[in-house]
Scaffold this active site. Structure first.
Site, PDB file in Angstrom:
ATOM      1  N   LYS A 189       0.858  -1.144   0.058  1.00 34.95           N
ATOM      2  CA  LYS A 189      -0.066  -0.125   0.105  1.00 34.95           C
ATOM      3  C   LYS A 189       0.935   1.177  -0.056  1.00 34.95           C
ATOM      4  O   LYS A 189       1.515   1.642   0.923  1.00 34.95           O
ATOM      5  CB  LYS A 189      -1.000   0.024   1.331  1.00 34.95           C
ATOM      6  CG  LYS A 189      -1.975   1.189   1.105  1.00 34.95           C
ATOM      7  CD  LYS A 189      -2.679   1.532   2.389  1.00 34.95           C
ATOM      8  CE  LYS A 189      -1.926   2.689   3.006  1.00 34.95           C
ATOM      9  NZ  LYS A 189      -1.828   4.049   2.057  1.00 34.95           N
ATOM     10  N   GLY A 220      -4.557   3.895  -1.631  1.00 40.55           N
ATOM     11  CA  GLY A 220      -5.760   4.149  -0.724  1.00 40.55           C
ATOM     12  C   GLY A 220      -5.166   4.873   0.472  1.00 40.55           C
ATOM     13  O   GLY A 220      -3.913   4.852   0.660  1.00 40.55           O
ATOM     14  N   GLU A 263       9.920   1.039  10.466  1.00 44.40           N
ATOM     15  CA  GLU A 263      10.976   2.196   9.911  1.00 44.40           C
ATOM     16  C   GLU A 263      10.345   3.629  10.117  1.00 44.40           C
ATOM     17  O   GLU A 263       9.565   4.016   9.242  1.00 44.40           O
ATOM     18  CB  GLU A 263      11.268   2.075   8.406  1.00 44.40           C
ATOM     19  CG  GLU A 263      11.857   0.474   8.352  1.00 44.40           C
ATOM     20  CD  GLU A 263      13.478   0.561   8.950  1.00 44.40           C
ATOM     21  OE1 GLU A 263      14.038   1.449   9.020  1.00 44.40           O
ATOM     22  OE2 GLU A 263      13.734  -0.616   9.189  1.00 44.40           O
ATOM     23  N   CYS A 297      14.166  10.706   6.252  1.00 43.50           N
ATOM     24  CA  CYS A 297      14.037  10.396   7.624  1.00 43.50           C
ATOM     25  C   CYS A 297      15.587  10.311   8.348  1.00 43.50           C
ATOM     26  O   CYS A 297      15.510  10.827   9.429  1.00 43.50           O
ATOM     27  CB  CYS A 297      13.704   8.927   7.693  1.00 43.50           C
ATOM     28  SG  CYS A 297      14.706   7.730   6.524  1.00 43.50           S
ATOM     29  N   GLU A 396      10.364  16.642  14.360  1.00 44.63           N
ATOM     30  CA  GLU A 396      10.635  16.252  12.860  1.00 44.63           C
ATOM     31  C   GLU A 396       9.910  17.187  12.109  1.00 44.63           C
ATOM     32  O   GLU A 396       8.784  17.237  12.102  1.00 44.63           O
ATOM     33  CB  GLU A 396      10.109  14.869  12.627  1.00 44.63           C
ATOM     34  CG  GLU A 396      10.538  14.384  11.204  1.00 44.63           C
ATOM     35  CD  GLU A 396      10.626  12.984  10.827  1.00 44.63           C
ATOM     36  OE1 GLU A 396       9.475  12.447  11.154  1.00 44.63           O
ATOM     37  OE2 GLU A 396      11.375  12.321  10.066  1.00 44.63           O
TER      38      GLU A 396
HETATM   39  P1  NAD Z   1       2.852   8.749   7.399  1.00 39.63           P
HETATM   40  O1  NAD Z   1       2.894   8.168   8.753  1.00 39.63           O
HETATM   41  O2  NAD Z   1       1.723   9.828   7.629  1.00 39.63           O
HETATM   42  O3  NAD Z   1       2.148   7.710   6.220  1.00 39.63           O
HETATM   43  C1  NAD Z   1       2.700   6.584   5.978  1.00 39.63           C
HETATM   44  C2  NAD Z   1       1.586   5.603   5.325  1.00 39.63           C
HETATM   45  O4  NAD Z   1       0.923   5.075   6.281  1.00 39.63           O
HETATM   46  C3  NAD Z   1       1.022   6.149   4.253  1.00 39.63           C
HETATM   47  O5  NAD Z   1       0.733   5.231   3.204  1.00 39.63           O
HETATM   48  C4  NAD Z   1      -0.421   6.281   4.821  1.00 39.63           C
HETATM   49  O6  NAD Z   1      -1.423   6.170   3.966  1.00 39.63           O
HETATM   50  C5  NAD Z   1      -0.287   5.249   5.854  1.00 39.63           C
HETATM   51  N1  NAD Z   1      -1.265   5.177   7.002  1.00 39.63           N
HETATM   52  C6  NAD Z   1      -1.675   6.405   7.533  1.00 39.63           C
HETATM   53  N2  NAD Z   1      -2.531   6.014   8.584  1.00 39.63           N
HETATM   54  C7  NAD Z   1      -2.778   4.674   8.586  1.00 39.63           C
HETATM   55  C8  NAD Z   1      -3.517   3.700   9.396  1.00 39.63           C
HETATM   56  N3  NAD Z   1      -4.016   3.943  10.568  1.00 39.63           N
HETATM   57  N4  NAD Z   1      -3.043   2.124   9.144  1.00 39.63           N
HETATM   58  C9  NAD Z   1      -2.419   1.865   8.281  1.00 39.63           C
HETATM   59  N5  NAD Z   1      -1.831   2.731   7.345  1.00 39.63           N
HETATM   60  C10 NAD Z   1      -1.884   4.238   7.753  1.00 39.63           C
HETATM   61  O7  NAD Z   1       4.165   9.175   6.597  1.00 39.63           O
HETATM   62  P2  NAD Z   1       4.182  10.159   5.615  1.00 39.63           P
HETATM   63  O8  NAD Z   1       4.012  11.537   5.859  1.00 39.63           O
HETATM   64  O9  NAD Z   1       3.986   9.627   4.295  1.00 39.63           O
HETATM   65  O10 NAD Z   1       5.911   9.886   5.325  1.00 39.63           O
HETATM   66  C11 NAD Z   1       6.873  10.690   6.290  1.00 39.63           C
HETATM   67  C12 NAD Z   1       7.243   9.946   7.492  1.00 39.63           C
HETATM   68  O11 NAD Z   1       8.062   8.669   7.073  1.00 39.63           O
HETATM   69  C13 NAD Z   1       8.402  10.671   8.358  1.00 39.63           C
HETATM   70  O12 NAD Z   1       8.346  10.679   9.631  1.00 39.63           O
HETATM   71  C14 NAD Z   1       9.909  10.287   7.865  1.00 39.63           C
HETATM   72  O13 NAD Z   1      10.861  10.100   8.845  1.00 39.63           O
HETATM   73  C15 NAD Z   1       9.247   8.760   7.661  1.00 39.63           C
HETATM   74  N6  NAD Z   1      10.129   7.699   6.898  1.00 39.63           N
HETATM   75  C16 NAD Z   1      10.935   6.965   7.656  1.00 39.63           C
HETATM   76  C17 NAD Z   1      11.850   5.906   6.713  1.00 39.63           C
HETATM   77  C18 NAD Z   1      12.687   5.056   7.543  1.00 39.63           C
HETATM   78  O14 NAD Z   1      13.006   4.186   6.732  1.00 39.63           O
HETATM   79  N7  NAD Z   1      12.888   5.125   8.886  1.00 39.63           N
HETATM   80  C19 NAD Z   1      11.978   6.399   5.557  1.00 39.63           C
HETATM   81  C20 NAD Z   1      11.111   7.383   4.628  1.00 39.63           C
HETATM   82  C21 NAD Z   1      10.382   8.180   5.578  1.00 39.63           C
END
Ligand code: NAD
Length: 494
Positions: A189, A220, A263, A297, A396
Site C-alpha cells: 500500500k 488508498g 521504519e 528520515c 521532525e
Molecule cells: P505517514 O506516517 O503519514 O504515512 C505513511 C503511510 O501510512 C501512508 O501510506 C499512509 O496512507 C499510511 N497510513 C496512515 N494511517 C494509517 C493507519 N491507521 N493504518 C495503516 N496505514 C496508515 O508518513 P508520510 O508523511 O507519508 O512520510 C513521512 C514520514 O515517514 C516521516 O516521519 C519520515 O521520517 C518517515 N520515513 C521513515 C523512513 C525510514 O526508513 N525510517 C523512510 C522514509 C520516511
C-alpha cells in the site's frame, strides 16, 4: 520534461483490477502543480480481495515452497525489467515526488535496485537449514542415541508493506525485495501522494512472471491501511512512515499478534568537532538540509558545532547554500526541488515561525523563494539555535530547516545528540578517526556516518532506528530475517 501517466487499475491476484468503486485521483507535480496523471483509489473491498489473493498464493501456491534458486531467477527477471525502464521511472520520480534528476537516478533508483539485487543474491548464498547441536544421550530402552538439532528458516506468510511519500519508489522496492525473496506473498500500500511509483512496479511485475497473488498493490488511505493491518489473514507488517502512524499500526496489529517492523522518523544529530575538515562538514551539512527538500528520515537536521568554529561553520554553510539552484527538478541544473504539497509547506512555514518566536536566530532563508509562486517551493532555512530544547530541534519538521547548536565538550555534544525521542542516524566530523569512532559508539542511533560515510546505502548491513525511530531492521541478513520464521527440528537416530 513532461510526463503523463494514466492508470486505472490496482494489481490483485496477478491481474489488473479496477477498484470496486471505480474511484480515481489526480496526481499533481509538486513543482508545477500540473496534473501528471490519474491513479485508482483502492477501498476496503479491494484490500479484502488482495488479502484473499495473497493468502491463497501463500497457502496453496508454489511461491513459498519453490526452490530458492528458481525464486531468485524469477526475481532477477523482475529486477532486470525494472532496470530496463530506468529512464521512465526516474522521470516519474522527478515529476511525482519532486526529486532532482540526480537524486532520483542515483538514490531513489540505483540504490533501491542495488538493495533488490542484494536480496536476490542473498537467498542463493544463504544456508536456510543450519546445523544446531549434535549430542549423544541415553536411550529409554537402554544403549545410546545420537541426537541432533537443525534450524530451518521458512517464509513467514502474508506480508503487508505500507510506505511513505518521500522516497516512494525506493521504499516500495525495500519492501518488495526482501518479502518476495524470503518467499512471502506481499500486499503493497503506497502513500496516497505517490501512487504512480507503485503502480508502475505492478505493471512490470506482471511481465516478470510472478505466480498469481504473490505480489499485489492496493492504493488508498487510512481505511485501506487499517484493513490491511487488522485482518487476521495477514501475518506481518513492514511499515515506513511517521512514528505517530507507526504507533497506531502497532496497536492495530496487536489483537491479531502480527509481527511488525517499523521504519520511522528521525531528528538526527551531526557533530562537528573542533578538528573537523570544515569544508567537508559544511558540504555534508548542506546536503542534509536540501536532499529531497529536507523530506528525509535520516537527514541530520541538528548540526552540533564546536563553539570555537560555530560562526565560521555558519558562514561557510550559508555561502554554499546560497549557490544552490532551487526550481523545477526536471531541470538537471536544479539542486533542490519542492515539498510534496501545499499542506506540507504550510506545516514547515509554521515551524519556521515557531523557530523565530522561540528566540532562535534565523541566519538563512525562512520563506518562499522569489519568483517561485507556482509549485510548493520553500527556501532552505538555517537557524542558529539557542539550545536543543527548542521545538524546531526536538520535532521532525520534514522540510529544509536546520538547527545549528553550539557545544564546548565532547560529552556535551553526545548528551545533546542523545537528547531526542528519535534515534535513526547521526554523524561525526573529525580528522581523528579514533575519537570519531568513540563518539559514534556513544550515540544512541541505528547508524552513524563518520566524515559523511560511504555516501550511499550499503544493502549488506542493517538499517533502522533506536527509540521512536523504529523496531526491526531493513537490509542485511537482519532485513531478510524480518520476513522469515525459524523452526527447530530435533531428531535422533532410531
Ligand atoms: P505517514 O506516517 O503519514 O504515512 C505513511 C503511510 O501510512 C501512508 O501510506 C499512509 O496512507 C499510511 N497510513 C496512515 N494511517 C494509517 C493507519 N491507521 N493504518 C495503516 N496505514 C496508515 O508518513 P508520510 O508523511 O507519508 O512520510 C513521512 C514520514 O515517514 C516521516 O516521519 C519520515 O521520517 C518517515 N520515513 C521513515 C523512513 C525510514 O526508513 N525510517 C523512510 C522514509 C520516511
Amino acid at each position: 520534461m513532461t510526463i503523463s501517466m494514466y492508470c486505472d487499475s490496482l494489481y490483485i491476484g496477478g491481474k489488473k483490477i479496477k477498484p470496486i468503486t471505480g474511484a480515481v485521483q489526480t496526481v499533481i507535480n509538486p513543482a508545477t502543480e500540473e496534473v501528471i496523471g490519474e491513479a485508482p483509489v483502492g477501498t476496503i473491498a479491494d484490500a479484502e480481495a488482495a488479502i484473499s489473493a495473497a493468502r491463497e498464493a501463500f497457502d496453496k501456491g508454489p511461491w513459498p515452497k519453490m526452490e530458492w534458486r528458481e525464486r531468485a531467477n524469477i526475481l532477477q527477471k523482475f529486477h532486470d525489467a525494472l532496470i530496463a525502464r530506468k529512464t521512465e521511472i526516474v522521470n516519474l520520480i522527478v515529476a511525482e515526488a519532486g526529486s532532482t534528476v540526480a537524486v532520483a537516478s542515483a538514490m531513489h533508483f540505483d540504490m533501491s535496485m542495488d538493495g533488490f539485487q542484494y536480496f536476490i543474491e542473498q537467498i542463493q548464498r544463504r544456508e536456510f537449514i543450519v546445523p544446531g547441536s549434535v549430542s549423544v544421550h541415553p536411550s529409554w530402552t537402554g544403549g545410546q542415541n545420537l541426537g541432533s538439532t537443525v534450524k530451518v528458516y521458512e517464509p513467514l506468510g502474508v506480508s503487508v508493506g505500507i510506505t511513505a511519500y518521500n522516497y516512494p519508489f525506493f521504499l516500495n522496492i525495500a519492501k518488495i525485495g526482501p518479502a518476495l525473496a524470503a518467499g512471502c506473498t506481499l500486499i503493497l500500500k503506497p502513500a496516497p501522494q505517490t501512487p504512480l511509483q507503485a503502480l508502475i512496479i505492478g505493471e512490470i511485475a506482471m511481465e516478470a512472471g510472478l505466480p498469481e497473488g504473490v505480489f499485489n498493490i492496493v492504493t488508498g488511505g487510512v481505511e485501506v491501511g487499517e484493513k490491511l493491518t487488522t485482518d487476521p489473514r495477514v501475518d506481518q507488517i513492514s511499515f515506513t512512515g511517521s512514528d505517530k502512524v507507526g504507533a497506531i499500526i502497532q496497536a492495530q496489529a496487536a489483537p491479531t499478534l502480527k509481527r511488525v517492523a517499523l521504519e520511522l522518523g528521525g531528528k538526527s544529530a551531526m557533530i562537528v568537532c573542533e578538528d573537523a575538515d570544515l569544508e567537508l562538514a559544511a558540504f555534508n551539512g548542506m546536503m542534509n538540509l536540501t536532499n529531497q527538500c529536507g523530506q528525509g528520515c535520516i537527514l541530520q537536521t541538528r548540526q552540533l558545532v564546536h563553539n570555537s568554529i560555530r560562526e565560521q561553520y555558519l558562514e561557510l554553510l550559508c555561502a554554499m547554500v546560497s549557490q544552490m539552484k532551487i526550481g523545477d527538478p526536471a531541470d538537471p541544473d536544479v539542486d533542490m526541488g519542492p515539498l510534496i504539497s501545499a499542506a506540507q509547506r504550510e506545516k514547515v512555514l509554521d515551524y519556521i515561525e515557531k523557530g523565530k518566536s522561540e528566540g532562535n536566530r534565523l541566519v538563512y532563508g525562512g520563506g518562499i523563494p522569489e519568483g517561485l509562486d507556482q509549485g510548493f517551493f520553500i527556501e532552505p532555512t538555517i537557524f542558529d539555535c539557542k539550545s536543543n530544547d527548542t521545538t524546531i530541534a526536538q520535532e521532525e519538521i520534514f522540510g529544509p530547516v536546520l538547527c545549528v547548536i553550539g557545544f564546548d565538550t565532547e560529552e556535551e555534544a553526545i548528551n545533546i545528540a542523545n537528547d531526542s525521542v528519535y534515534g535513526l542516524s547521526g554523524g561525526v566530523f573529525s580528522k581523528d578517526a579514533g575519537k570519531a569512532f568513540n563518539i559514534a559508539k556513544q550515540i544512541r542511533t541505528g547508524g552513524v556516518l563518520i566524515n559523511g560515510g560511504g555516501g550511499k546505502l550499503n544493502p549488506t548491513v542493517p538499517f533502522g532506528g533506536y527509540k521512536r525511530s523504529g523496531i526491526g531492521r531493513e537490509y542485511g541478513e537482519e532485513g531478510l530475517n524480518e520476513f522469515l520464521e525459524i523452526k527447530v527440528i530435533d531428531f535422533r537416530g532410531a
